[in-house]
Design an enzyme around this catalytic site. Structure first.
Site, PDB file in Angstrom:
ATOM      1  CB  THR A 115      -0.913   0.019   1.243  1.00  0.00           C
ATOM      2  OG1 THR A 115      -0.135  -0.394   2.370  1.00  0.00           O
ATOM      3  CG2 THR A 115      -2.092  -0.911   1.083  1.00  0.00           C
ATOM      4  N   GLY A 147      12.619 -10.178   4.530  1.00  0.00           N
ATOM      5  CA  GLY A 147      11.404  -9.384   4.741  1.00  0.00           C
ATOM      6  C   GLY A 147      11.409  -8.582   6.031  1.00  0.00           C
ATOM      7  CG  LEU A 148      12.511  -9.816   9.412  1.00  0.00           C
ATOM      8  CD1 LEU A 148      13.221 -10.574  10.529  1.00  0.00           C
ATOM      9  CD2 LEU A 148      11.065  -9.533   9.824  1.00  0.00           C
ATOM     10  CG  ASP A 167      10.717  -1.517   4.117  1.00  0.00           C
ATOM     11  OD1 ASP A 167       9.551  -1.678   4.528  1.00  0.00           O
ATOM     12  OD2 ASP A 167      11.213  -2.202   3.207  1.00  0.00           O
TER      13      ASP A 167
END
Ligand code: GLA
Length: 396
Positions: free
Chosen positions: A35, A125-126, A173
């Site tokens: 998003t 994905g972190l 992020d």
């Protein structure tokens, strides 16, 4: 990971003590996937794992960086920053960060010796790359006394990804890594950049991250393709209304659109983005009421949408989420981050976590060739300079 090495390894490489140390966290996104670059909402939290930096000014007019995760050091003379180009290695994040300062004539006069270590699994994905880049631009800003605020550093770090590395990521992020606060998630609107800290009341429950060990390399994956598909969807929706972002559309706009065929790939990409944006808003409402069970249902719905409509999950992540669903004490679970491998995030009753770990890892090894790694980590603060008391080596 043992952090005794931070100062000792710095000394080993450079023969002196560091003058400063810094910590930059990773992040886990609770809900709101894909998003961010569509002008919508996200709900990430910084975690207490991340990247550690030790630094000292040198008199060699050169930036020299060693990492314990990579063999090759990165060396960039201050007068050659402008000439740097991406080469496909970890050094690109260093060079790209330096370029951000250089193009604004903010490069300091002093060279720097830097050692980097950390405890984030890479490509999972972190946000290990945002952790590295935000940490580095924060360090450069501090060591060169540039006095930039955190939001400027967030934008620098995002530019590194978008312009130097070539990954068309959104701002989630970098924002989470820079602005995180322990025990809170960040409810961020990615177009206005208005944000609100939402207390994550996990009384009796905890976030459990499960690394599928399926490696993922964002720039090589379909990430940029998804971004293009979202632009195509926006263009189609704009035939009927003058929305600025995909997240400004409603599901009714999508249903009534004169261009997109119901069920087509682009229609499904748009349906994920629009419905996910609503899920983030509903999640915040439920979390504010302390309704973890309701939030957990939205996590499952988010995963289904990422799997079926946006098609960024993979067999292994689906196995992890399905297995988690059947384990006692689990209220919700979903893939987190860009997908194509990486991690899931689950909310599990603290008393049920030991059983969750054994059941989930057994089910996963029975169904895949991989061994899942469970990371029990807490929420954490955004990037910061460490005081001597925070130094990992002084805690052992
Ligand atoms: C990656 C990107 C983010 C975001 C997520 C998906 O983490 O860096 O900007 O798009 O994927 O939500």
């Amino acid at each position: 990971m043992n952090y005794d090495g931070l100062v000792v390894d710095f000394q080993k490489h450079f023969g002196k003590d560091p003058s400063q140390t810094y910590f930059s966290p990773g992040r886990v996104n609770l809900i709101g996937e894909y998003t961010d670059f569509n002008g919508g909402y996200v709900l990430p939290t910084a975690i207490d794992r991340g990247t550690y930096f030790a630094v000292r000014a040198n008199s060699k007019a050169c930036i020299t960086v060693y990492s314990d995760a990579f063999d090759d050091p990165v060396k960039v003379p201050l007068n050659a920053i402008a000439k740097q180009a991406a080469e496909g290695g970890w050094g690109d994040y260093i060079k790209g960060s330096l370029v951000e300062f250089d193009r604004r004539s903010l490069t300091g006069e002093q060279g720097l010796d830097i050692f980097i270590t950390g405890d984030l699994p890479r490509s999972s994905g972190l946000s290990s790359s945002a952790s590295l880049t935000v940490g580095l631009v924060f360090l450069l800003n501090d060591m060169w006394s540039c006095n930039l605020d955190r939001l400027s550093l967030v934008k620098f770090a995002k530019n590194v990804e978008n312009e130097f590395i070539g990954l068309q990521c959104g701002i989630m992020d970098q924002f989470a890594v820079a602005m995180g606060k322990t025990e809170h998630a960040i409810y961020l609107h990615c177009h206005t950049l208005d944000s609100e800290l939402i207390p994550v009341n996990m009384d009796g429950y905890e976030l459990v991250i499960t690394d599928s060990r399926v490696p993922r390399k964002l720039s090589e994956s379909s990430y940029n393709l998804r971004r293009t598909e979202c632009s195509t969807a926006l263009e189609a929706l704009r035939q009927d209304s003058d929305i600025e972002f995909l997240c400004a559309a409603s599901l009714a706009d999508l249903e009534n659109n004169s261009v997109l065929k119901t069920g087509s790939v682009i229609y499904r990409r748009a349906r994920h983005v629009i419905s996910e944006n609503t899920r983030v808003q509903e999640s915040v409402h439920l979390l504010k009421k302390g309704d973890l069970a309701g939030f957990g249902e939205l996590m499952y719905a988010s995963h289904d949408s990422l799997r079926d409509d946006f098609e960024v999950s993979c067999k292994e992540l689906n196995i992890l989420v399905e297995a988690a669903k059947g384990i006692e004490g689990v209220v919700g679970s979903r893939m987190t981050g860009a997908g194509f491998g990486g991690c899931t995030v689950s909310i599990v009753a603290t008393s049920a976590v030991p059983n969750f770990i054994s059941e989930l890892t057994a089910a996963y090894s029975a169904a895949t060739p991989f061994e899942a790694i469970i990371l029990r980590c807490g929420t954490g603060d955004g990037v910061k300079r460490l005081s001597i008391d925070d130094l990992p080596c002084s805690q052992s």
